[in-house]
Design a protein around this motif. Structure first.
Motif, PDB file in Angstrom:
ATOM      1  N   GLN A   1      25.774 -92.658-117.482  1.00 63.77           N
ATOM      2  CA  GLN A   1      26.902 -93.391-116.946  1.00 63.77           C
ATOM      3  C   GLN A   1      27.007 -93.512-115.530  1.00 63.77           C
ATOM      4  O   GLN A   1      28.267 -93.889-114.774  1.00 63.77           O
ATOM      5  N   LEU A   2      26.074 -92.976-114.972  1.00 65.21           N
ATOM      6  CA  LEU A   2      25.797 -93.114-113.567  1.00 65.21           C
ATOM      7  C   LEU A   2      25.909 -94.479-112.795  1.00 65.21           C
ATOM      8  O   LEU A   2      25.356 -95.166-113.579  1.00 65.21           O
ATOM      9  N   PRO A   3      26.670 -94.800-111.682  1.00 69.45           N
ATOM     10  CA  PRO A   3      26.444 -96.209-111.155  1.00 69.45           C
ATOM     11  C   PRO A   3      24.893 -96.305-110.924  1.00 69.45           C
ATOM     12  O   PRO A   3      24.163 -95.498-110.704  1.00 69.45           O
ATOM     13  N   PRO A   4      24.565 -97.709-110.838  1.00 62.03           N
ATOM     14  CA  PRO A   4      23.078 -98.141-110.651  1.00 62.03           C
ATOM     15  C   PRO A   4      22.506 -97.551-109.444  1.00 62.03           C
ATOM     16  O   PRO A   4      21.312 -97.142-109.300  1.00 62.03           O
ATOM     17  N   TRP A   5      23.252 -97.402-108.381  1.00 54.16           N
ATOM     18  CA  TRP A   5      22.704 -96.967-107.215  1.00 54.16           C
ATOM     19  C   TRP A   5      22.387 -95.406-107.123  1.00 54.16           C
ATOM     20  O   TRP A   5      21.532 -94.706-106.676  1.00 54.16           O
ATOM     21  N   LYS A   6      23.168 -94.688-108.018  1.00 60.57           N
ATOM     22  CA  LYS A   6      22.902 -93.222-108.091  1.00 60.57           C
ATOM     23  C   LYS A   6      21.586 -93.080-109.262  1.00 60.57           C
ATOM     24  O   LYS A   6      20.870 -92.344-108.665  1.00 60.57           O
ATOM     25  N   GLN A   7      21.455 -93.911-110.030  1.00 62.57           N
ATOM     26  CA  GLN A   7      20.577 -93.742-110.839  1.00 62.57           C
ATOM     27  C   GLN A   7      18.966 -94.293-110.058  1.00 62.57           C
ATOM     28  O   GLN A   7      18.189 -93.537-110.264  1.00 62.57           O
TER      29      GLN A   7
ATOM     30  N   HIS B   1      26.376 -96.246 -99.904  1.00 61.93           N
ATOM     31  CA  HIS B   1      27.032 -96.548-101.064  1.00 61.93           C
ATOM     32  C   HIS B   1      28.211 -95.628-101.358  1.00 61.93           C
ATOM     33  O   HIS B   1      29.547 -95.653-101.509  1.00 61.93           O
ATOM     34  N   THR B   2      27.863 -94.271-100.983  1.00 59.41           N
ATOM     35  CA  THR B   2      28.732 -93.130-100.943  1.00 59.41           C
ATOM     36  C   THR B   2      30.091 -93.243-100.090  1.00 59.41           C
ATOM     37  O   THR B   2      30.915 -93.152-100.426  1.00 59.41           O
TER      38      THR B   2
ATOM     39  N   ASP C   1      32.058 -96.339-100.945  1.00 56.30           N
ATOM     40  CA  ASP C   1      33.236 -95.952-102.102  1.00 56.30           C
ATOM     41  C   ASP C   1      34.171 -95.204-101.614  1.00 56.30           C
ATOM     42  O   ASP C   1      35.495 -95.406-101.896  1.00 56.30           O
TER      43      ASP C   1
ATOM     44  N   ASP D   1      25.867 -84.758-112.135  1.00 53.27           N
ATOM     45  CA  ASP D   1      25.166 -85.965-111.995  1.00 53.27           C
ATOM     46  C   ASP D   1      23.625 -85.650-112.286  1.00 53.27           C
ATOM     47  O   ASP D   1      23.066 -86.698-113.020  1.00 53.27           O
TER      48      ASP D   1
END
Length: 236
Positions: free
Chosen positions: A4-10, A59-60, A63, A208
């Motif tokens: 369920q993590l956003p793509p950039w975290k993945q 990204h962090t 956001d 995460d």
């Protein structure tokens, strides 16, 4: 089950695992605790890995600046010497790529370990801090000593620290003064939050990591990491 993590975290997590920056095993920390995982942000030294971590910081930060009831507002990204210097400068570059209209004129600064006694002199390199809202970017918060020093330097220059962004929040409580790890204790991040009244954001948390490595790490490594989280989770 898909993460369920956003793509950039993945993407960031995958880069960390594939390149041995996030490892599972047995690692003795400064606290003498034996951790089942270890994360070393200093290993993002290759060009493609620097891009991965700087994009994750960008990204962090984006956001934090565009969502929630209290969007983050800042003028300068500050990187404490030494690890914070490439993180801050590269994050500013990637922020401008992500959203040039909003972040195209954001500046960076960093400090010197020792004051320069010739030329322009001083202890700060980059944008002047006086009268500016400053966001600190660094790898981790362990005891918080380095962040307190950075905040003091920024304030001495007339800047206002508005937030801190780190690569990883271990969500781990500080050791109890009497050595009893069963006692509720805050985290180092929580102590800084309370002491200075500023938010602290992280690219990744331990939650995460546990969610993101399912199907990648072994079930045994995940179980040990979950057990560690339960044993040492901070009270904040």
């Amino acid at each position: 089950m898909a993460s369920q993590l956003p793509p950039w975290k993945q993407d960031f997590l995958r880069a960390a695992i594939d390149n041995g920056i996030l490892k599972f095993g047995q690692f003795e920390l400064k606290s003498k605790r034996i951790s089942p995982y270890f994360f070393n942000a200093g290993d993002f030294y290759r060009a493609d890995l620097l891009r991965a971590i700087s994009l994750a910081y960008a990204h962090t930060i984006r956001d934090a600046a565009t969502t929630g009831p209290n969007p983050l507002d800042f003028d300068i990204v500050f990187g404490p010497a030494y690890k914070g210097i490439p993180l801050a400068t590269s994050a500013v570059d990637k922020l401008a790529e992500l959203d040039p209209a909003r972040f195209g004129t954001i500046s960076y600064s960093f400090d010197r370990k020792e004051a320069k006694d010739h030329g322009e002199g001083g202890t700060i390199v980059g944008a002047p801090l006086k009268g500016k809202r400053v966001l600190i970017v660094d790898d981790v918060i362990t005891a918080g000593t380095a962040k307190r020093e950075a905040i003091a330097k920024i304030r001495a220059q007339g800047g206002e620290v508005v937030a801190i962004v780190v690569a990883l929040d271990r969500m781990e409580k500080l050791p109890s003064p009497d050595g009893d790890d069963s006692k509720p204790m805050p985290s180092a991040l929580g102590e800084i939050r309370r002491e200075y009244g500023i938010p602290i954001y992280a690219i990744l948390t331990l939650d995460d990591i546990i969610e993101g490595v399912r199907g990648i790490a072994s079930e045994e490594d995940i179980r040990k990491t979950e057990d560690y989280r339960v044993k040492y989770r901070a009270s904040d």
